[in-house]
Scaffold this motif. Structure first.
Motif, PDB file in Angstrom:
ATOM      1  N   THR A 103       0.683  -1.282   0.346  1.00  0.00           N
ATOM      2  CA  THR A 103      -0.011  -0.007  -0.532  1.00  0.00           C
ATOM      3  C   THR A 103       1.085   0.873  -0.374  1.00  0.00           C
ATOM      4  O   THR A 103       0.678   2.336  -0.245  1.00  0.00           O
ATOM      5  CB  THR A 103      -0.983   0.227   1.466  1.00  0.00           C
ATOM      6  N   GLN A 104       1.892   1.110   1.218  1.00  0.00           N
ATOM      7  CA  GLN A 104       2.821   2.095   0.780  1.00  0.00           C
ATOM      8  C   GLN A 104       3.732   2.601  -0.538  1.00  0.00           C
ATOM      9  O   GLN A 104       3.272   3.596  -0.863  1.00  0.00           O
ATOM     10  CB  GLN A 104       3.893   1.646   1.734  1.00  0.00           C
ATOM     11  N   ASP A 105       3.858   1.540  -1.190  1.00  0.00           N
ATOM     12  CA  ASP A 105       4.564   2.076  -2.594  1.00  0.00           C
ATOM     13  C   ASP A 105       3.600   2.362  -4.031  1.00  0.00           C
ATOM     14  O   ASP A 105       3.986   3.259  -4.875  1.00  0.00           O
ATOM     15  CB  ASP A 105       4.521   0.231  -3.281  1.00  0.00           C
ATOM     16  N   ILE A 106       2.109   1.921  -3.852  1.00  0.00           N
ATOM     17  CA  ILE A 106       1.131   2.370  -3.858  1.00  0.00           C
ATOM     18  C   ILE A 106       1.407   4.385  -3.913  1.00  0.00           C
ATOM     19  O   ILE A 106       1.105   5.011  -4.849  1.00  0.00           O
ATOM     20  CB  ILE A 106       0.089   1.596  -3.953  1.00  0.00           C
ATOM     21  N   ILE A 107       1.169   4.530  -2.778  1.00  0.00           N
ATOM     22  CA  ILE A 107       1.628   6.134  -2.862  1.00  0.00           C
ATOM     23  C   ILE A 107       2.871   6.905  -2.401  1.00  0.00           C
ATOM     24  O   ILE A 107       2.580   8.301  -3.024  1.00  0.00           O
ATOM     25  CB  ILE A 107       0.698   6.110  -0.037  1.00  0.00           C
ATOM     26  N   GLY A 181     -11.430  -0.626   8.368  1.00  0.00           N
ATOM     27  CA  GLY A 181     -11.733   0.000   7.941  1.00  0.00           C
ATOM     28  C   GLY A 181     -13.032   1.264   8.746  1.00  0.00           C
ATOM     29  O   GLY A 181     -12.278   3.158   9.076  1.00  0.00           O
ATOM     30  N   LEU A 182     -13.719   0.657   9.403  1.00  0.00           N
ATOM     31  CA  LEU A 182     -14.335   1.499  10.748  1.00  0.00           C
ATOM     32  C   LEU A 182     -14.474   1.839  11.813  1.00  0.00           C
ATOM     33  O   LEU A 182     -13.836   2.561  11.351  1.00  0.00           O
ATOM     34  CB  LEU A 182     -15.764   0.988  10.512  1.00  0.00           C
ATOM     35  N   ILE A 183     -13.049   1.172  12.468  1.00  0.00           N
ATOM     36  CA  ILE A 183     -12.441   1.635  12.776  1.00  0.00           C
ATOM     37  C   ILE A 183     -11.329   2.319  12.648  1.00  0.00           C
ATOM     38  O   ILE A 183     -11.761   3.634  14.042  1.00  0.00           O
ATOM     39  CB  ILE A 183     -12.391   0.338  14.179  1.00  0.00           C
ATOM     40  N   GLU A 184     -10.674   2.227  11.874  1.00  0.00           N
ATOM     41  CA  GLU A 184      -9.600   3.344  11.431  1.00  0.00           C
ATOM     42  C   GLU A 184     -10.240   4.736  11.733  1.00  0.00           C
ATOM     43  O   GLU A 184      -9.511   5.783  12.037  1.00  0.00           O
ATOM     44  CB  GLU A 184      -8.612   2.808  10.671  1.00  0.00           C
ATOM     45  N   PHE A 186     -12.789   6.013  12.859  1.00  0.00           N
ATOM     46  CA  PHE A 186     -13.659   6.266  14.108  1.00  0.00           C
ATOM     47  C   PHE A 186     -13.084   6.662  15.511  1.00  0.00           C
ATOM     48  O   PHE A 186     -13.084   7.712  16.325  1.00  0.00           O
ATOM     49  CB  PHE A 186     -14.519   5.544  14.753  1.00  0.00           C
ATOM     50  N   PHE A 187     -12.458   5.653  15.147  1.00  0.00           N
ATOM     51  CA  PHE A 187     -10.914   6.108  16.424  1.00  0.00           C
ATOM     52  C   PHE A 187      -9.071   6.254  15.435  1.00  0.00           C
ATOM     53  O   PHE A 187      -8.562   5.396  15.007  1.00  0.00           O
ATOM     54  CB  PHE A 187     -10.658   4.882  17.259  1.00  0.00           C
ATOM     55  N   LYS A 188      -8.841   7.558  16.112  1.00  0.00           N
ATOM     56  CA  LYS A 188      -7.160   7.846  14.950  1.00  0.00           C
ATOM     57  C   LYS A 188      -6.239   7.337  16.001  1.00  0.00           C
ATOM     58  O   LYS A 188      -5.151   7.914  14.950  1.00  0.00           O
ATOM     59  CB  LYS A 188      -7.312   9.049  14.057  1.00  0.00           C
ATOM     60  N   GLY A 189      -6.559   7.065  17.458  1.00  0.00           N
ATOM     61  CA  GLY A 189      -5.209   7.053  17.676  1.00  0.00           C
ATOM     62  C   GLY A 189      -4.576   5.215  17.620  1.00  0.00           C
ATOM     63  O   GLY A 189      -4.849   4.885  17.068  1.00  0.00           O
ATOM     64  N   PRO A 190      -3.269   5.688  18.092  1.00  0.00           N
ATOM     65  CA  PRO A 190      -2.669   4.194  17.736  1.00  0.00           C
ATOM     66  C   PRO A 190      -3.626   2.624  18.882  1.00  0.00           C
ATOM     67  O   PRO A 190      -4.200   2.908  20.075  1.00  0.00           O
ATOM     68  CB  PRO A 190      -0.983   4.375  18.324  1.00  0.00           C
ATOM     69  N   LEU A 191      -2.981   1.959  17.708  1.00  0.00           N
ATOM     70  CA  LEU A 191      -3.885   0.322  18.460  1.00  0.00           C
ATOM     71  C   LEU A 191      -2.950  -0.296  18.125  1.00  0.00           C
ATOM     72  O   LEU A 191      -2.327  -0.928  17.396  1.00  0.00           O
ATOM     73  CB  LEU A 191      -4.936   0.146  17.187  1.00  0.00           C
ATOM     74  N   THR A 192      -3.043  -1.287  18.903  1.00  0.00           N
ATOM     75  CA  THR A 192      -2.142  -2.650  19.448  1.00  0.00           C
ATOM     76  C   THR A 192      -3.671  -3.641  19.573  1.00  0.00           C
ATOM     77  O   THR A 192      -4.681  -3.133  19.731  1.00  0.00           O
ATOM     78  CB  THR A 192      -1.614  -2.534  21.224  1.00  0.00           C
ATOM     79  N   VAL A 193      -2.588  -4.754  18.995  1.00  0.00           N
ATOM     80  CA  VAL A 193      -3.158  -6.188  19.297  1.00  0.00           C
ATOM     81  C   VAL A 193      -3.045  -6.925  19.845  1.00  0.00           C
ATOM     82  O   VAL A 193      -2.323  -7.201  20.900  1.00  0.00           O
ATOM     83  CB  VAL A 193      -3.261  -7.059  17.373  1.00  0.00           C
ATOM     84  N   VAL A 301      -3.103   2.975   4.378  1.00  0.00           N
ATOM     85  CA  VAL A 301      -2.070   2.494   4.878  1.00  0.00           C
ATOM     86  C   VAL A 301      -2.311   2.363   6.588  1.00  0.00           C
ATOM     87  O   VAL A 301      -1.988   0.960   7.209  1.00  0.00           O
ATOM     88  CB  VAL A 301      -0.562   3.633   5.276  1.00  0.00           C
ATOM     89  N   THR A 302      -2.788   2.891   7.229  1.00  0.00           N
ATOM     90  CA  THR A 302      -3.331   2.331   8.416  1.00  0.00           C
ATOM     91  C   THR A 302      -3.626   1.313   8.849  1.00  0.00           C
ATOM     92  O   THR A 302      -3.598   0.271   9.562  1.00  0.00           O
ATOM     93  CB  THR A 302      -3.766   3.602   8.806  1.00  0.00           C
ATOM     94  N   CYS A 303      -4.913   1.348   7.751  1.00  0.00           N
ATOM     95  CA  CYS A 303      -6.122  -0.155   7.293  1.00  0.00           C
ATOM     96  C   CYS A 303      -5.283  -1.379   7.008  1.00  0.00           C
ATOM     97  O   CYS A 303      -4.884  -2.142   7.620  1.00  0.00           O
ATOM     98  CB  CYS A 303      -6.749  -0.381   6.250  1.00  0.00           C
ATOM     99  N   ALA A 304      -4.217  -0.950   5.955  1.00  0.00           N
ATOM    100  CA  ALA A 304      -3.020  -2.377   6.057  1.00  0.00           C
ATOM    101  C   ALA A 304      -2.406  -2.505   7.459  1.00  0.00           C
ATOM    102  O   ALA A 304      -2.236  -3.510   7.289  1.00  0.00           O
ATOM    103  CB  ALA A 304      -2.553  -1.734   4.449  1.00  0.00           C
ATOM    104  N   ALA A 305      -2.383  -1.701   7.733  1.00  0.00           N
ATOM    105  CA  ALA A 305      -0.774  -1.850   8.809  1.00  0.00           C
ATOM    106  C   ALA A 305      -1.277  -3.304   9.993  1.00  0.00           C
ATOM    107  O   ALA A 305      -0.964  -3.564  10.286  1.00  0.00           O
ATOM    108  CB  ALA A 305      -0.252  -0.749   9.245  1.00  0.00           C
ATOM    109  N   LEU A 306      -2.708  -2.450   9.915  1.00  0.00           N
ATOM    110  CA  LEU A 306      -3.559  -3.161  11.220  1.00  0.00           C
ATOM    111  C   LEU A 306      -3.907  -4.546  10.777  1.00  0.00           C
ATOM    112  O   LEU A 306      -3.852  -5.797  11.719  1.00  0.00           O
ATOM    113  CB  LEU A 306      -4.510  -2.098  11.389  1.00  0.00           C
ATOM    114  N   ILE A 307      -4.723  -4.756   9.816  1.00  0.00           N
ATOM    115  CA  ILE A 307      -4.272  -6.454   9.337  1.00  0.00           C
ATOM    116  C   ILE A 307      -2.808  -7.105   9.542  1.00  0.00           C
ATOM    117  O   ILE A 307      -3.202  -8.214   9.700  1.00  0.00           O
ATOM    118  CB  ILE A 307      -5.201  -6.050   7.881  1.00  0.00           C
TER     119      ILE A 307
END
Length: 322
Positions: A103-107, A181-184, A186-193, A301-307
């Motif tokens: 995704t970052q390559d595309i951006i 995509g929905l979670i990202e 509505f919540f813009k802070g960092p997330l851990t799994v 990029v954030t959505c891809a990183a969370l997956i």
């Protein structure tokens, strides 16, 4: 007249072309499919000036201004990069890439070429979704503390194509991207799994995954599956109430509950669930914007990183990627 080209002639491309026909300032100019027979069949349903049986031939046509990439997940990076190299603005079906690096390559390429790129997270552009965003931002349910998003359906392997293929398949990339995509958004802070429950297919793709995400005074749960049915529902919980969204991947209805009071909303699509997304792309193209404020490149990029982070908690996938 803005000229669109479509790469890929599957079910989603058909729905996209049908929606595009509602815009008087845009037209489906060219379609490229895996064969001329498939391209002709598509053209019979959705008239276009030109058809091709090779994706690059469409990109080589200087008349095409915007390309919609509707291919299996594993082909997104390759053909988005080629479209950008050909000087085209690009709308790409989700997920934009198989992982955050793709995704970052595309951006990076879009920014290098100074061209518009957006991942097609169409639910963000529906009237119901926009109303939910407004309510949450205006404090209707107070500080957001938890989101649960579930997208799970029985998807038999015999009735699918790329969904069960190694690397590009799996429930997280196909259905979980909507949850994430929905979670990202509505919540813009960092997330851990946190905890991840899962079930693997014999070929190494996850057919079920449920993951806990943890942020600052916030938590979330995502569920994606090919092997079970569940209501496609998202619940946003705040300190003052909650919002329940039916079919959150293409919403028209939701319920707001606060202080013992329940209020139902029904906001139908403008034409269809693709309309708002296409409208956004056309407006950006006309204004020479390079990305959407509603579905930004950073969001992709954030959505891809969370997956990626969820998959990294699944040993069978993590070990394969080492």
């Amino acid at each position: 007249m803005i000229k669109f080209g479509i790469i890929g002639a599957g079910h989603i491309a058909n729905r996209f072309a049908q929606s595009l026909a509602n815009f008087p300032d845009a037209e489906l100019y060219a379609i490229s499919a895996r064969s001329m027979d498939k391209a002709r069949a598509f053209q019979q349903q959705h008239p276009s000036e030109l058809i091709y049986d090779h994706y690059q031939a469409l990109l080589d046509n200087p008349q095409v201004q915007i390309v919609y990439v509707s291919l299996p997940h594993g082909l997104h990076r390759e053909w988005v990069l080629k479209a950008l190299d050909a000087g085209k603005a690009v709308l790409c079906e989700k997920p934009a890439g198989l992982n955050a690096q793709q995704t970052q390559d595309i951006i990076d390429k879009a920014q290098e070429k100074q061209l518009f790129f957006m991942e097609a997270m169409k639910n963000r552009f529906t009237p119901a979704y926009r109303k939910i965003k407004e309510l949450v931002q205006n404090g209707a349910i107070g500080q957001l503390t938890h989101i649960e998003a579930t997208f799970a359906r029985v998807l038999p392997e015999s009735q699918t194509t790329y969904h069960y293929q190694p690397i590009q398949g799996g429930a997280l990339l196909d259905m979980g991207i909507y949850d994430i995509g929905l979670i990202e958004d509505f919540f813009k802070g960092p997330l851990t799994v946190g905890q991840v429950d899962y079930k693997m297919h014999e070929n190494g793709i996850e057919v079920y995954a449920q993951a806990q995400l943890l942020g600052d005074r916030f938590s979330a749960q995502v569920t994606a599956a090919f092997d079970r049915d569940a209501p496609t529902t998202a619940v946003l919980t705040g300190r003052k109430g909650m919002i329940t969204i039916e079919n959150f991947h293409r919403p028209e209805s939701f319920t707001l509950n606060t202080a013992g009071k329940s209020q139902s909303f029904h906001l139908p699509y403008d034409h269809d669930d693709f309309h708002g997304e296409i409208k956004e792309v056309i407006a950006a193209f006309k204004s020479q914007a390079k990305e959407s404020a509603i579905m930004s490149q950073a969001d992709s990029v954030t959505c891809a990183a969370l997956i990626d982070a969820i998959k990294n908690k699944i040993p069978e996938i993590k070990n394969r990627n080492l």
